[in-house]
Scaffold this motif. Structure first.
Motif, PDB file in Angstrom:
ATOM      1  N   VAL A   9       0.836  -1.206   0.000  1.00 11.25           N
ATOM      2  CA  VAL A   9       0.000   0.000   0.000  1.00 11.25           C
ATOM      3  C   VAL A   9       0.868   1.253   0.000  1.00 11.25           C
ATOM      4  O   VAL A   9       0.608   2.199  -0.753  1.00 11.25           O
ATOM      5  CB  VAL A   9      -0.969  -0.012   1.202  1.00 11.25           C
ATOM      6  CG1 VAL A   9      -1.637   1.340   1.374  1.00 11.25           C
ATOM      7  CG2 VAL A   9      -2.004  -1.104   1.032  1.00 11.25           C
ATOM      8  N   VAL A  13       0.982   4.031  -2.999  1.00  6.77           N
ATOM      9  CA  VAL A  13       0.733   5.461  -2.750  1.00  6.77           C
ATOM     10  C   VAL A  13       1.893   6.296  -3.270  1.00  6.77           C
ATOM     11  O   VAL A  13       1.687   7.346  -3.904  1.00  6.77           O
ATOM     12  CB  VAL A  13       0.484   5.716  -1.248  1.00  6.77           C
ATOM     13  CG1 VAL A  13       0.528   7.197  -0.927  1.00  6.77           C
ATOM     14  CG2 VAL A  13      -0.842   5.110  -0.830  1.00  6.77           C
ATOM     15  N   ALA A  17       1.641   9.056  -6.239  1.00  6.43           N
ATOM     16  CA  ALA A  17       2.065  10.438  -5.977  1.00  6.43           C
ATOM     17  C   ALA A  17       3.108  10.893  -7.003  1.00  6.43           C
ATOM     18  O   ALA A  17       3.062  12.038  -7.476  1.00  6.43           O
ATOM     19  CB  ALA A  17       2.619  10.555  -4.564  1.00  6.43           C
TER      20      ALA A  17
END
Length: 57
Positions: A9, A13, A17
């Motif tokens: 996870v 992320v 980003a």
């Protein structure tokens, strides 16, 4: 949640980003093409739309 799942996870992320940042940078360098924030959010939405069905399996 296992350590492996949390690591995946966090990495996901970070990749999203970075993808957002690259798209905003491209939009900033070429403002005649598209608004930077719109392009970044569109890209993040596309990634989420692809990853969410796979993750919920």
């Amino acid at each position: 949640m296992s350590s492996l799942a949390m690591l995946v996870v966090v990495l996901l992320v970070l990749v999203v980003a970075m993808f957002f940042g690259v798209l905003v940078y491209i939009g900033h360098r070429h403002p005649a093409w598209v608004a930077p924030l719109t392009l970044g959010l569109l890209g993040v939405g596309l990634v989420v739309a692809i990853v969410a069905p796979i993750a919920t399996r």
